[in-house]
Scaffold this active site. Structure first.
Site: not given
Ligand code: NAD
Length: 326
Positions: A116, A140, A144
C-alpha cells in the site's frame, strides 16, 4: 499458471481472479469471508479458510499445488489499525508470515503481495517513487511494510520470485457493472462513501478542508480496479528473474482532491452531496500520489482508465439494482 489468490473474495481480489481467468490461468481462492463474499467469485473454487490457520492453509496448498500465490488477504483500515493494532499485526503480519512459510514449503515459485501507499506515510515530495524511504504513520502502514520486508527475506532465502505492489487509492467497478465493491456501511473508501451520501442525502464528513492545496482538501491518486487487477497478471507473468523482484507503485500519477471527487459524483448523479467539514485527522497525508514509471519500465504496465471512468463505473455498480452490501 495455477494461482492461489488469498483474499480473492474481496473487492480487488475478485477482479484479480477475473483477470487471471481471462488470461487463461487457473485460480483458486482462499478467504475467510470476513469482508469478502462468495458472490464475487462464482466461477472458481473457494476455500473458506483463515490465513492464520496453519493446518488448513497447508491442506489447501497441498491439494492445489499452486505455482504462484497472490496474497491480498488483510485488514485495510488505517483508522481501525490505530484503535486495534494487535488485530492488524495478527492478520497482516502473523497471517502473512504463515502464508509465506507455507508457500515456501510447497515450492511456490512466484509470490505477489498487496502492499500500500500507506508505507510512505505523508510523503514530502509527490509524485512519490520507490526510492523514497518508507515512513508509515499507522499500524496498518507498518504491517504492510513488515510484509514487504518479510517477503523479501523469505523469498531470497529460497530463490522465490516476488513483487510487492504498493497500491494507491483503488476505486471503480467493471464497465458493465457486472462486478464491483460489495461495501458495508462502515466502508472507509471515499468513492463509495460519497455515492452513499448522494443516494441517501446524508452528511459526508470531510477531514481537513484547510490544507494548502487548491481547494483546501487532501490530494490522492485514484487507480481503477481493472487497471490494478491487470497489473497483477502482467507482473506475475513477467516475474522471471531475481532482477525484477522488488517493490512497485501502482497508481496513475494524477492527483485528485477530495472536493473534486465529491463534485464529480454530484455531476454524474445529479444529486447534491451534503458536506460536513471536520478537522484534519492525525496521520492522514495532505498529498499522496504515485510515480508509476518503474512498473511501466519493468513490466510494461500503465493504467488505461481515467478518473471519469472510475466515477461512471462506480456509480453504475452502486445503483444498478442488485444488493451491493457485503
Ligand atoms: N482498497 C484499496 O484502496 C487498497 C489500497 C492499498 C492496499 N490495499 C490492499 O489490498 C488488499 C485487498 O483489499 P480490498 O480493498 O480488496 O479489501 P477487501 O476487504 O475487499 O478484501 C480483503 C479480503 O481478505 C479477506 N480476509 C481478511 N482477513 C482474512 C484472514 N484472516 N484470512 C483469510 N481471508 C481474510 C476478506 O474476507 C476479504 O475478502 C488488502 O491487502 C489491502 O490492504 C487496498
Amino acid at each position: 499458471m495455477r494461482v492461489l489468490v488469498t483474499g480473492g473474495a474481496g473487492y480487488i481480489g475478485s477482479f484479480v481472479v477475473r483477470h487471471l481467468l481471462g488470461q487463461g490461468h487457473e485460480a483458486r481462492v482462499l478467504d475467510n469471508l470476513s469482508t469478502g463474499t462468495g458472490r464475487a467469485v462464482p466461477d472458481v473454487p473457494l476455500d473458506v479458510v483463515d490465513i492464520r490457520d496453519a493446518d488448513k492453509v497447508e491442506a489447501v496448498l497441498a491439494a492445489f499445488s499452486p505455482e504462484a500465490v497472490i496474497h491480498l488477504a488483510a485488514l485495510k483500515s488505517s483508522a481501525e489499525s490505530v484503535r486495534s493494532p494487535h488485530l492488524y499485526y495478527d492478520v497482516n503480519v502473523t497471517g502473512t508470515a504463515g502464508m509465506l512459510r507455507a508457500a515456501l514449503q510447497h515450492g511456490v515459485e512466484r509470490f505477489v503481495f498487496s502492499s500500500s501507499c500507506a508505507v510512505y506515510g505523508s510523503p514530502q515530495i509527490c509524485p512519490v517513487d520507490e526510492r523514497t524511504a518508507p515512513c508509515p504513520q499507522s499500524p496498518y502502514g507498518e504491517t504492510k511494510l513488515t510484509g514487504e520486508r518479510m517477503l523479501g527475506w523469505y523469498a531470497r532465502s529460497a530463490g522465490m520470485r516476488y513483487a510487492s505492489l504498493r497500491y494507491f487509492n483503488v476505486a471503480g467497478a467493471a464497465s458493465d457493472a457486472s462486478l464491483g465493491e460489495f461495501t458495508s456501511e462502515s466502508t472507509s473508501q471515499l468513492v463509495p462513501r460519497v455515492i452513499d451520501s448522494a443516494l441517501r442525502g446524508t452528511n459526508l464528513e470531510i477531514y481537513g478542508t484547510d490544507y494548502p492545496t487548491g481547494d483546501g482538501t487532501a490530494l490522492r491518486d485514484y487507480i481503477h480496479v481493472e487497471d490494478l487487477a491487470a497489473a497483477h497478471v502482467q507482473v506475475l507473468e513477467r516475474l522471471n528473474s531475481a532482477e525484477v523482484c522488488g517493490e512497485y507503485n501502482l497508481g496513475t500519477g494524477r492527483p485528485v482532491s477530495v472536493q473534486e471527487v465529491v463534485e464529480a459524483i454530484e455531476r454524474r448523479s445529479g444529486l447534491p452531496v451534503p458536506r460536513q467539514p471536520r478537522p484534519r485527522r492525525a496521520g492522514d497525508p495532505m498529498v499522496s500520489w504515485a510515480d508509476p514509471a518503474l512498473a511501466h519500465r519493468v513490466f510494461g504496465w500503465s493504467p488505461e482508465r481515467d478518473f471519469d471512468e472510475i466515477v461512471r463505473s462506480a456509480w453504475l455498480w452502486h445503483t444498478s439494482g442488485e444488493q451491493r452490501q457485503a
